[in-house]
Design a protein around this motif. Structure first.
Motif, PDB file in Angstrom:
ATOM      1  N   VAL A   1       0.525  -1.498  -0.156  1.00 32.65           N
ATOM      2  CA  VAL A   1      -0.428   0.392  -0.138  1.00 32.65           C
ATOM      3  C   VAL A   1       0.898   1.017   0.123  1.00 32.65           C
ATOM      4  CG1 VAL A   1      -2.203   1.204   1.413  1.00 32.65           C
ATOM      5  CG2 VAL A   1      -1.926  -1.334   1.436  1.00 32.65           C
ATOM      6  N   GLN A   2       0.327   1.893  -0.990  1.00 32.89           N
ATOM      7  CA  GLN A   2       0.835   3.190  -0.979  1.00 32.89           C
ATOM      8  C   GLN A   2       0.574   4.681  -0.137  1.00 32.89           C
ATOM      9  OE1 GLN A   2       1.111   1.529  -4.099  1.00 32.89           O
ATOM     10  NE2 GLN A   2       2.950   0.680  -2.984  1.00 32.89           N
TER      11      GLN A   2
ATOM     12  N   ALA B   1      -1.738   2.929   7.764  1.00 33.59           N
ATOM     13  CA  ALA B   1      -2.651   1.984   6.506  1.00 33.59           C
ATOM     14  C   ALA B   1      -1.271   0.307   7.670  1.00 33.59           C
ATOM     15  CB  ALA B   1      -2.792   1.971   6.002  1.00 33.59           C
ATOM     16  N   SER B   2      -2.726  -0.617   8.576  1.00 29.17           N
ATOM     17  CA  SER B   2      -2.449  -1.523   8.524  1.00 29.17           C
ATOM     18  C   SER B   2      -3.046  -2.645   8.183  1.00 29.17           C
ATOM     19  CB  SER B   2      -1.757  -2.447   9.987  1.00 29.17           C
ATOM     20  OG  SER B   2      -0.934  -1.840  10.273  1.00 29.17           O
ATOM     21  N   PHE B   3      -3.345  -3.462   7.537  1.00 27.08           N
ATOM     22  CA  PHE B   3      -3.760  -4.982   7.334  1.00 27.08           C
ATOM     23  C   PHE B   3      -4.922  -5.424   8.268  1.00 27.08           C
ATOM     24  CE2 PHE B   3      -2.458  -4.338   3.050  1.00 27.08           C
ATOM     25  CZ  PHE B   3      -1.833  -5.009   2.742  1.00 27.08           C
ATOM     26  N   LEU B   4      -4.043  -5.623   9.617  1.00 27.37           N
ATOM     27  CA  LEU B   4      -5.033  -6.723  10.557  1.00 27.37           C
ATOM     28  C   LEU B   4      -4.531  -5.507  11.658  1.00 27.37           C
ATOM     29  CD1 LEU B   4      -3.795 -10.230   9.725  1.00 27.37           C
ATOM     30  CD2 LEU B   4      -6.125  -8.996   9.832  1.00 27.37           C
TER      31      LEU B   4
ATOM     32  N   TYR C   1       2.157   0.229   7.024  1.00 29.72           N
ATOM     33  CA  TYR C   1       2.717   1.769   5.294  1.00 29.72           C
ATOM     34  C   TYR C   1       2.006   2.830   6.234  1.00 29.72           C
ATOM     35  CZ  TYR C   1       1.814  -2.509   3.454  1.00 29.72           C
ATOM     36  OH  TYR C   1       2.208  -4.073   2.526  1.00 29.72           O
ATOM     37  N   TRP C   2       3.303   3.677   5.695  1.00 28.48           N
ATOM     38  CA  TRP C   2       3.361   4.958   6.429  1.00 28.48           C
ATOM     39  C   TRP C   2       3.190   6.085   5.128  1.00 28.48           C
ATOM     40  CZ3 TRP C   2       2.831   6.499  11.583  1.00 28.48           C
ATOM     41  CH2 TRP C   2       2.727   5.941  12.275  1.00 28.48           C
ATOM     42  N   GLY C   3       2.697   7.213   5.493  1.00 31.18           N
ATOM     43  CA  GLY C   3       3.479   7.963   4.092  1.00 31.18           C
ATOM     44  C   GLY C   3       4.301   9.536   4.459  1.00 31.18           C
ATOM     45  N   GLN C   4       4.474   9.888   3.231  1.00 31.84           N
ATOM     46  CA  GLN C   4       5.874  11.096   4.220  1.00 31.84           C
ATOM     47  C   GLN C   4       5.345  12.404   4.762  1.00 31.84           C
ATOM     48  OE1 GLN C   4       3.576  10.790   1.152  1.00 31.84           O
ATOM     49  NE2 GLN C   4       2.760  13.659   1.551  1.00 31.84           N
TER      50      GLN C   4
END
Length: 117
Positions: A2-3, A97-100, A107-110
């Motif tokens: 994921v982005q 974000a994460s799946f579980l 996942y991290w943004g900038q």
């Protein structure tokens, strides 16, 4: 994979409002949890608001009643509406974000900078 790409930060006077957006791409159908964090140099990263796997939302005590979090049904975009901003809200804001796992940590943004004067 994921982005995440955040936008919407900026400079605002105390009492003002900003709306942050986080656009997700990639395996968005697998996202279970999304959240906003913020970080100030020299301090630990702080969880601000979370949208969990069941659609429930939680907020840090420091932003309750002022910030709201929302997402579209497909969790492709996460929003953070920030009202009644205070100078202590000044920070770099990150989407995660994460799946579980909740709070999410995969996942991290900038990041997008918010400055309140």
């Amino acid at each position: 994979h994921v982005q995440l790409v955040e936008s919407g930060g900026g400079a605002v006077q105390a009492g003002g409002s900003l709306r942050l957006s986080c656009v997700a791409s990639g395996a968005t159908q697998d996202i279970g949890c999304m959240a906003w964090f913020r970080e100030v140099p020299g301090k630990e990263r702080e969880g601000v608001a979370e949208f969990d796997n069941h659609g429930a939302t939680t907020f840090a005590d420091s932003v309750k009643g002022r910030f709201t979090i929302s997402t579209d049904n497909a969790k492709r975009t996460l929003y953070l509406q920030m009202n009644s901003l205070k100078p202590e809200d000044t920070a770099m804001y990150y989407c995660a974000a994460s799946f579980l796992v909740c709070p999410p940590n995969r996942y991290w943004g900038q990041g997008t900078q918010v400055t309140v004067s």
